[in-house]
Design a protein around this motif. Structure first.
Motif, mmCIF file in Angstrom:
data_model
loop_
_atom_site.group_PDB
_atom_site.id
_atom_site.type_symbol
_atom_site.label_atom_id
_atom_site.label_comp_id
_atom_site.label_asym_id
_atom_site.label_seq_id
_atom_site.Cartn_x
_atom_site.Cartn_y
_atom_site.Cartn_z
ATOM 1 N N VAL A 1 37.211 55.916 45.926
ATOM 2 C CA VAL A 1 36.943 54.875 46.916
ATOM 3 C C VAL A 1 35.440 54.615 46.875
ATOM 4 O O VAL A 1 34.641 55.484 47.194
ATOM 5 C CB VAL A 1 37.402 55.295 48.327
ATOM 6 N N ASP A 2 35.093 53.422 46.444
ATOM 7 C CA ASP A 2 33.708 53.020 46.244
ATOM 8 C C ASP A 2 33.200 52.297 47.493
ATOM 9 O O ASP A 2 33.981 51.614 48.167
ATOM 10 C CB ASP A 2 33.679 52.083 45.021
ATOM 11 N N PRO A 3 31.909 52.404 47.820
ATOM 12 C CA PRO A 3 31.384 51.646 48.968
ATOM 13 C C PRO A 3 31.686 50.140 48.883
ATOM 14 O O PRO A 3 31.881 49.491 49.915
ATOM 15 C CB PRO A 3 29.870 51.913 48.917
ATOM 16 N N ALA A 4 31.774 49.590 47.665
ATOM 17 C CA ALA A 4 32.082 48.168 47.503
ATOM 18 C C ALA A 4 33.518 47.835 47.927
ATOM 19 O O ALA A 4 33.847 46.667 48.156
ATOM 20 C CB ALA A 4 31.865 47.743 46.054
ATOM 21 N N ASP A 5 34.391 48.847 48.041
ATOM 22 C CA ASP A 5 35.773 48.635 48.478
ATOM 23 C C ASP A 5 35.883 48.431 49.989
ATOM 24 O O ASP A 5 36.908 47.965 50.477
ATOM 25 C CB ASP A 5 36.653 49.842 48.098
ATOM 26 N N ILE A 6 34.858 48.808 50.732
ATOM 27 C CA ILE A 6 34.915 48.805 52.194
ATOM 28 C C ILE A 6 34.586 47.414 52.736
ATOM 29 O O ILE A 6 33.618 46.780 52.329
ATOM 30 C CB ILE A 6 33.937 49.856 52.774
ATOM 31 N N ASP A 7 35.421 46.960 53.677
ATOM 32 C CA ASP A 7 35.226 45.628 54.256
ATOM 33 C C ASP A 7 34.481 45.702 55.592
ATOM 34 O O ASP A 7 34.044 46.778 56.019
ATOM 35 C CB ASP A 7 36.556 44.884 54.375
ATOM 36 N N PHE A 8 34.383 44.570 56.270
ATOM 37 C CA PHE A 8 33.630 44.475 57.524
ATOM 38 C C PHE A 8 34.238 45.307 58.656
ATOM 39 O O PHE A 8 33.573 45.555 59.665
ATOM 40 C CB PHE A 8 33.500 43.005 57.953
ATOM 41 N N MET A 9 35.502 45.740 58.492
ATOM 42 C CA MET A 9 36.142 46.549 59.532
ATOM 43 C C MET A 9 35.994 48.045 59.267
ATOM 44 O O MET A 9 36.498 48.867 60.022
ATOM 45 C CB MET A 9 37.612 46.166 59.664
ATOM 46 N N GLY A 10 35.324 48.398 58.157
ATOM 47 C CA GLY A 10 35.055 49.802 57.893
ATOM 48 C C GLY A 10 36.126 50.532 57.096
ATOM 49 O O GLY A 10 36.079 51.749 56.970
ATOM 50 N N HIS A 11 37.109 49.785 56.578
ATOM 51 C CA HIS A 11 38.124 50.408 55.713
ATOM 52 C C HIS A 11 38.266 49.610 54.439
ATOM 53 O O HIS A 11 37.621 48.570 54.256
ATOM 54 C CB HIS A 11 39.455 50.621 56.439
ATOM 55 N N VAL A 12 39.110 50.102 53.527
ATOM 56 C CA VAL A 12 39.254 49.462 52.225
ATOM 57 C C VAL A 12 39.848 48.060 52.375
ATOM 58 O O VAL A 12 40.842 47.868 53.069
ATOM 59 C CB VAL A 12 40.119 50.330 51.285
ATOM 60 N N ASN A 13 39.224 47.108 51.717
ATOM 61 C CA ASN A 13 39.679 45.722 51.706
ATOM 62 C C ASN A 13 40.981 45.615 50.916
ATOM 63 O O ASN A 13 41.169 46.310 49.919
ATOM 64 C CB ASN A 13 38.596 44.851 51.062
#
Length: 136
Positions: free
Chosen positions: A13-25
């Motif tokens: 799980v890469d930081p780029a996977d995280i969306d504005f809600m704090g979980h994976v997009n």
């Protein structure tokens, strides 16, 4: 039909996977499924078949069960359900330990790497994904 060989693919799980809600997009799940299915193909198919064929996704149906977060240890469990002509039907379950995060049904088309046209796989290649089970 024989049982398919399950394939376990670790997912970072890469930081780029995280969306504005704090979980994976949601889009990251599609990327993960593509990487896991292609890794499954490469791990079981003979080198000459891997070189001669490409795969394109036709359809993904994703059921999200739980959010995924940065730092989670995630595995994709991949099962090839069946091969029909040039099409392959997969089930991929995204897991955090025993917890199901998402379930994905997908269909793929096998493409000849030279002509870029749909191609059937040889029976002996398909058989590698559905080995005979030994009866005790």
């Amino acid at each position: 039909m024989n049982k398919p060989v399950p394939h376990h693919f670790p997912i970072p799980v890469d930081p780029a996977d995280i969306d504005f809600m704090g979980h994976v997009n949601n889009a990251s799940y599609l990327k993960w499924v593509q990487e896991a299915v292609i890794d499954h193909w490469r791990s079981l198919a003979p080198a000459e078949a891997v070189a001669a064929h490409l795969w394109v996704a036709l359809k993904h149906e994703i059921t999200y069960r739980r959010p995924t977060f940065l730092g989670d240890e995630v595995i994709a469990k991949v099962l090839l359900e069946k091969v029909q002509g040039a099409r392959a039907f997969y089930e991929t379950v995204i897991l955090r330990g025993e917890e199901v995060l998402a379930e994905v049904k997908s269909s793929w088309c096998c493409i000849d790497a030279e002509t870029l046209r749909p191609a059937r796989l040889a029976r002996e290649v398909v058989a590698r994904f559905f080995p005979e089970t030994v009866q005790a």
